[in-house]
Design an enzyme around this catalytic site. Structure first.
Site, PDB file in Angstrom:
ATOM      1  N   ARG A  78      -7.416  -0.270  17.253  1.00  0.00           N
ATOM      2  CA  ARG A  78      -7.895  -0.089  15.890  1.00  0.00           C
ATOM      3  C   ARG A  78      -8.822  -1.286  15.635  1.00  0.00           C
ATOM      4  NH1 ARG A  78      -4.014   0.814  10.693  1.00  0.00           N
ATOM      5  NH2 ARG A  78      -4.518  -1.374  10.377  1.00  0.00           N
TER       6      ARG A  78
ATOM      7  N   LYS B 276       0.792  -1.237   0.000  1.00  0.00           N
ATOM      8  CA  LYS B 276       0.000   0.000   0.000  1.00  0.00           C
ATOM      9  C   LYS B 276       0.818   1.278   0.000  1.00  0.00           C
ATOM     10  CE  LYS B 276      -0.553  -0.003   5.002  1.00  0.00           C
ATOM     11  NZ  LYS B 276      -1.286  -0.640   6.102  1.00  0.00           N
TER      12      LYS B 276
HETATM   13  C1  LIG Z   1      -0.358  -1.324   6.758  1.00  0.00           C
HETATM   14  C2  LIG Z   1      -0.578  -2.584   7.440  1.00  0.00           C
HETATM   15  C3  LIG Z   1       0.494  -3.478   7.607  1.00  0.00           C
HETATM   16  C4  LIG Z   1       1.911  -3.133   7.219  1.00  0.00           C
HETATM   17  O1  LIG Z   1       2.471  -2.264   8.176  1.00  0.00           O
HETATM   18  P1  LIG Z   1       4.038  -1.911   8.186  1.00  0.00           P
HETATM   19  O2  LIG Z   1       4.238  -1.200   9.463  1.00  0.00           O
HETATM   20  O3  LIG Z   1       4.284  -1.034   6.994  1.00  0.00           O
HETATM   21  O4  LIG Z   1       4.777  -3.170   8.102  1.00  0.00           O
HETATM   22  C5  LIG Z   1       0.226  -4.696   8.198  1.00  0.00           C
HETATM   23  N1  LIG Z   1      -1.025  -5.017   8.614  1.00  0.00           N
HETATM   24  C6  LIG Z   1      -2.067  -4.171   8.484  1.00  0.00           C
HETATM   25  C7  LIG Z   1      -3.408  -4.605   8.975  1.00  0.00           C
HETATM   26  C8  LIG Z   1      -1.888  -2.925   7.900  1.00  0.00           C
HETATM   27  O5  LIG Z   1      -2.935  -2.090   7.782  1.00  0.00           O
END
Ligand SMILES: *Cc1c(COP(=O)(O)O)cnc(C)c1O
Length: 361
Positions: free
Chosen positions: A134, A36
């Site tokens: 969250r 993302k």
């Molecule tokens: C964005 C996201 C990740 C990745 O997070 P990083 O800190 O970039 O590794 C993993 N799990 C969820 C649910 C996310 O929203």
């Protein structure tokens, strides 16, 4: 055209090698690479799907997964929707994602009906909130978790594929042996009650990877989801550099449009800046100020670290970034460019801004 986001695919590939070594070889987990932050850029997605050590590609937005679903399909890997599905996107979620993360029964029921319509089985990972506040069913509501898991298990067109948690996002809570063990215990109870073995116990994002090195990742955790750690080479719990990674696989390059000596303190009554904030200015006397043609619309000024260590970022408005280049050894001129290493927030905006050229090096 500047500004540019420079993407070094070779360095990012080697960063994936390095995090795979920790996550898979040392941690005994499968590895989800999260796309993302670079908006599921096609070249990057190709590199990830081609990478032999990646098991899953994950994104928070279904439109991103849709963009690379063809690559995922031929690679034999699986695609994962990380953000809880919107009711308005259920059809696309079933069509383009193999797995989605969920916490709401109503949504999972909608997925089940849609999967029946499409003649598919959709896989669901049930999220548990361990205190970051969250997504996920709150960990203290054990009955709700068990009941929801049982209801999912009873559905015909969704499969209860696993359970997961997310930390260090809203509440900035750090993953530890203790809180992740709560997830493992609950997952164990679900398995016992339903007489099944869950395929995936997903123990978090780039803030969980440090636990492997400390031998503190609970044994039952068998998956990690990694975005920032492969992009920027750091663990996000304490910010340490991860062994074998580099932090300059992504750089920003922007061009100087004005270079003048001016005071460091603004002249006149101080109101608020372009973003309604009351600013603070340090008196550095007369300084050589460079204005770059890049601003808060394209990046996050706080996440821009000049490669030239003798340059300071003073501030930014929507379209301008202001630097103090007084102490630099380099004789900057108008038209020169300045490069920056980046933090997560800056990468996110640079990748998203249509005014930023994405260049592969
Ligand atoms: C964005 C996201 C990740 C990745 O997070 P990083 O800190 O970039 O590794 C993993 N799990 C969820 C649910 C996310 O929203």
């Amino acid at each position: 055209m500047y500004p540019k986001l420079l993407i070094d695919l070779k360095k990012l590939r080697e960063n994936i090698d390095a995090v795979a070594k920790i996550t898979k070889d040392d941690g005994g987990c499968t590895m989800m690479i999260v796309t993302k932050c670079l908006c599921a850029n096609r070249e990057v997605a190709k590199m990830i799907t081609d990478h032999p050590r990646v098991d899953f590609l994950a994104d928070s937005r279904i439109e991103n997964i849709k963009k690379y679903q063809d690559l995922v399909e031929v690679s034999g890997k699986q695609s994962v929707l990380l953000r809880l599905p919107m009711m308005s996107e259920i059809e696309d979620v079933v069509k383009y994602a193999d797995i989605s993360f969920n916490s709401e029964l109503a949504t999972i029921e909608a997925l089940d009906q849609e999967a029946a319509k499409q003649g598919k089985t959709h896989k669901v990972v049930l999220m548990v909130d361990l205190g970051d506040l969250r997504e996920g069913i709150f960990f203290r509501n054990k009955e709700e978790i068990l009941e929801t898991a049982a209801k999912i298990h009873a559905m015909k067109n969704v499969e209860l594929y696993g359970m997961g948690t997310n930390l260090t996002c809203y509440g900035a809570i750090i993953p530890k042996y203790d809180n992740l063990s709560v997830l493992c215990d609950i997952a164990g109870k679900v398995e016992e009650k339903l007489g099944i073995q869950l395929q995936m116990i997903s123990g978090g994002n780039s803030s969980s990877i440090y636990l492997v090195g400390e031998g503190q990742l609970p044994e039952k955790i068998n998956n990690l989801r990694l975005g920032e750690s492969f992009l920027l080479g750091n663990d996000t719990a304490y910010g340490a550099d991860l062994p074998g990674t580099v932090g300059d696989g992504l750089l920003c390059e922007a061009q100087i449009v004005e270079l003048k000596t001016k005071p460091s303190l603004p002249i006149g009554e101080v109101g608020v800046d372009a973003f309604g904030q009351k600013p603070y200015y340090e008196d550095r006397g007369e300084i050589k100020r460079a204005i770059l043609a890049i601003g808060q619309q394209d990046t996050d000024r706080g996440g821009m670290i000049p490669l030239d260590e003798k340059v300071d970022v003073l501030g930014a408005s929507s379209d301008h970034l202001i630097l103090d280049v007084t102490k630099s050894d380099r004789e900057y001129k108008v038209g020169d460019t300045v490069q920056f290493t980046l933090e997560y927030g800056a990468v996110l905006r640079l990748a998203t801004s249509e005014y930023v050229t994405k260049e592969f090096i």
